[in-house]
Enzyme design. Structure first.
Site, PDB file in Angstrom:
ATOM      1  N   ASN A   9       7.083   0.185   5.701  1.00  0.00           N
ATOM      2  CA  ASN A   9       7.817   0.864   4.623  1.00  0.00           C
ATOM      3  C   ASN A   9       7.552   2.354   4.802  1.00  0.00           C
ATOM      4  O   ASN A   9       6.463   2.829   4.488  1.00  0.00           O
ATOM      5  CB  ASN A   9       7.320   0.362   3.269  1.00  0.00           C
ATOM      6  N   TRP A  10       8.546   3.033   5.325  1.00  0.00           N
ATOM      7  CA  TRP A  10       8.349   4.465   5.608  1.00  0.00           C
ATOM      8  C   TRP A  10       8.395   5.323   4.357  1.00  0.00           C
ATOM      9  O   TRP A  10       8.104   6.515   4.427  1.00  0.00           O
ATOM     10  CB  TRP A  10       9.425   4.944   6.602  1.00  0.00           C
ATOM     11  N   LYS A  11       8.803   4.748   3.237  1.00  0.00           N
ATOM     12  CA  LYS A  11       8.920   5.517   1.983  1.00  0.00           C
ATOM     13  C   LYS A  11       9.755   6.770   2.251  1.00  0.00           C
ATOM     14  O   LYS A  11      10.725   6.694   2.993  1.00  0.00           O
ATOM     15  CB  LYS A  11       7.523   5.825   1.422  1.00  0.00           C
ATOM     16  N   HIS A  96       9.387  -2.197  -5.660  1.00  0.00           N
ATOM     17  CA  HIS A  96       8.141  -1.555  -5.212  1.00  0.00           C
ATOM     18  C   HIS A  96       7.481  -0.862  -6.406  1.00  0.00           C
ATOM     19  O   HIS A  96       8.177  -0.314  -7.265  1.00  0.00           O
ATOM     20  CB  HIS A  96       8.447  -0.545  -4.103  1.00  0.00           C
ATOM     21  N   GLU A  98       6.118   1.887  -6.683  1.00  0.00           N
ATOM     22  CA  GLU A  98       6.485   3.313  -6.834  1.00  0.00           C
ATOM     23  C   GLU A  98       7.829   3.450  -7.547  1.00  0.00           C
ATOM     24  O   GLU A  98       8.057   4.397  -8.287  1.00  0.00           O
ATOM     25  CB  GLU A  98       6.499   3.995  -5.455  1.00  0.00           C
ATOM     26  N   GLU A 165       1.271  -6.448  -3.584  1.00  0.00           N
ATOM     27  CA  GLU A 165       0.775  -5.093  -3.360  1.00  0.00           C
ATOM     28  C   GLU A 165       0.012  -4.613  -4.596  1.00  0.00           C
ATOM     29  O   GLU A 165       0.618  -4.076  -5.534  1.00  0.00           O
ATOM     30  CB  GLU A 165       1.935  -4.130  -3.093  1.00  0.00           C
ATOM     31  N   GLY A 171      -1.961   3.393  -0.702  1.00  0.00           N
ATOM     32  CA  GLY A 171      -2.157   4.797  -0.346  1.00  0.00           C
ATOM     33  C   GLY A 171      -3.514   5.360  -0.727  1.00  0.00           C
ATOM     34  O   GLY A 171      -3.718   6.565  -0.700  1.00  0.00           O
ATOM     35  N   SER A 204      -2.883  -0.180   1.870  1.00  0.00           N
ATOM     36  CA  SER A 204      -3.866   0.356   2.827  1.00  0.00           C
ATOM     37  C   SER A 204      -4.136  -0.576   4.017  1.00  0.00           C
ATOM     38  O   SER A 204      -5.284  -0.708   4.453  1.00  0.00           O
ATOM     39  CB  SER A 204      -5.177   0.724   2.114  1.00  0.00           C
ATOM     40  N   GLY A 225       2.575   0.821   4.601  1.00  0.00           N
ATOM     41  CA  GLY A 225       3.112   2.144   4.270  1.00  0.00           C
ATOM     42  C   GLY A 225       2.671   3.173   5.307  1.00  0.00           C
ATOM     43  O   GLY A 225       3.188   3.229   6.422  1.00  0.00           O
ATOM     44  N   GLY A 226       1.678   3.987   4.945  1.00  0.00           N
ATOM     45  CA  GLY A 226       1.245   5.119   5.772  1.00  0.00           C
ATOM     46  C   GLY A 226       1.017   4.780   7.233  1.00  0.00           C
ATOM     47  O   GLY A 226       1.437   5.530   8.130  1.00  0.00           O
TER      48      GLY A 226
END
Ligand code: 13P
Length: 242
Positions: A9-11, A96, A98, A165, A171, A204, A225-226
């Protein structure tokens, strides 16, 4: 049958040029990956066009990060099913944390989006998970069961992926312990009572913890993610060792 899925997930990261640069390094890094491991890249909508071309002919699937339930209309900033169909996407992330936290997503709108995704032939990846405060209050299971019950009304369970999640692990560098992620995913599986649904862990996930996470019997994959932004690191996650 439960599939193994590793989704990035590149956000809100990467321009089109950066997305293509990623792809050049990434495709060779996963050249030897077994086909039984499904790889998905959920990119910002501005990179869907270029990535759709890049991924053509590869086994990597393309995903979006959101979709609106209406076909078209006065919904500034949203993207609809027919728009996404043109890019040949296979997956779309829905609900999600976010989006729930910063953009007013509710279980009701999550439900609308899930059903819209299926109408257009996309497999939705439904995200559920508790905050730190909810966990500390012992509300984890109740909250997740409520997110599932409300979100999944009228949704075809035969074409769905779930991602657990925990918000406090997103993150932050605090991964949920592998056995705890396994336990909660086991709870989700028993609530759904559909053995074929793949349930992923997200929060993470890194090259350093993926082997332990994937060794857990209930965890079918990861939503990353990251660490999905770096081609070599993400390839290491996909090529986890058993
Ligand atoms: P991080 O891997 O950066 O913690 O993000 C997880 C996530 O939100 C994936 O959807």
């Amino acid at each position: 049958m439960r599939r193994t899925i590793i989704a990035g997930n590149w956000k809100m990261h990467k321009t089109q040029a950066e997305a293509s640069e990623f792809w050049q390094d990434f495709k060779s890094a996963i050249a030897e990956t077994a086909e039984s491991r499904e790889v998905v890249l959920c990119v910002p909508c501005t990179s869907l066009g270029v990535m759709s071309k890049n991924l053509h002919g590869s086994a990597v699937k393309l995903g979006a990060q959101n979709l609106h339930w209406e076909e078209s209309g006065a919904y500034t900033g949203e993207i609809s099913g027919p728009m996404l169909v043109e890019y040949g996407i296979s997956y779309v992330i829905v609900g999600h944390s976010e989006r729930r936290q910063f953009f007013g997503e509710t279980d009701q709108t999550v439900n609308f989006r899930l059903r819209a995704a299926q109408r257009y032939g996309f497999t939705p990846i439904l995200c559920v998970g508790e905050s730190k405060a909810q966990r500390d209050e012992g509300e984890t299971e109740t909250l997740i069961i409520s997110q599932l019950r409300k979100g999944l009304k009228g949704v075809d369970l035969a074409d769905l992926v779930i991602a657990y999640e925990p918000i406090w692990a997103i993150g932050t560098g605090y991964t949920c312990e592998a056995h705890e992620a396994n336990r909660v995913i086991g709870v989700i599986r028993s609530v759904l009572d559909r053995p074929e649904i793949s349930i992923l862990y997200g929060g993470s996930v890194k090259p350093q913890n993926i082997d332990e996470l994937m060794a857990q019997p209930e965890i079918d994959g990861a939503l990353v993610g990251g660490a999905s932004l770096d081609p070599q690191g993400f390839a290491r996650i996909i090529n986890y060792r058993t």
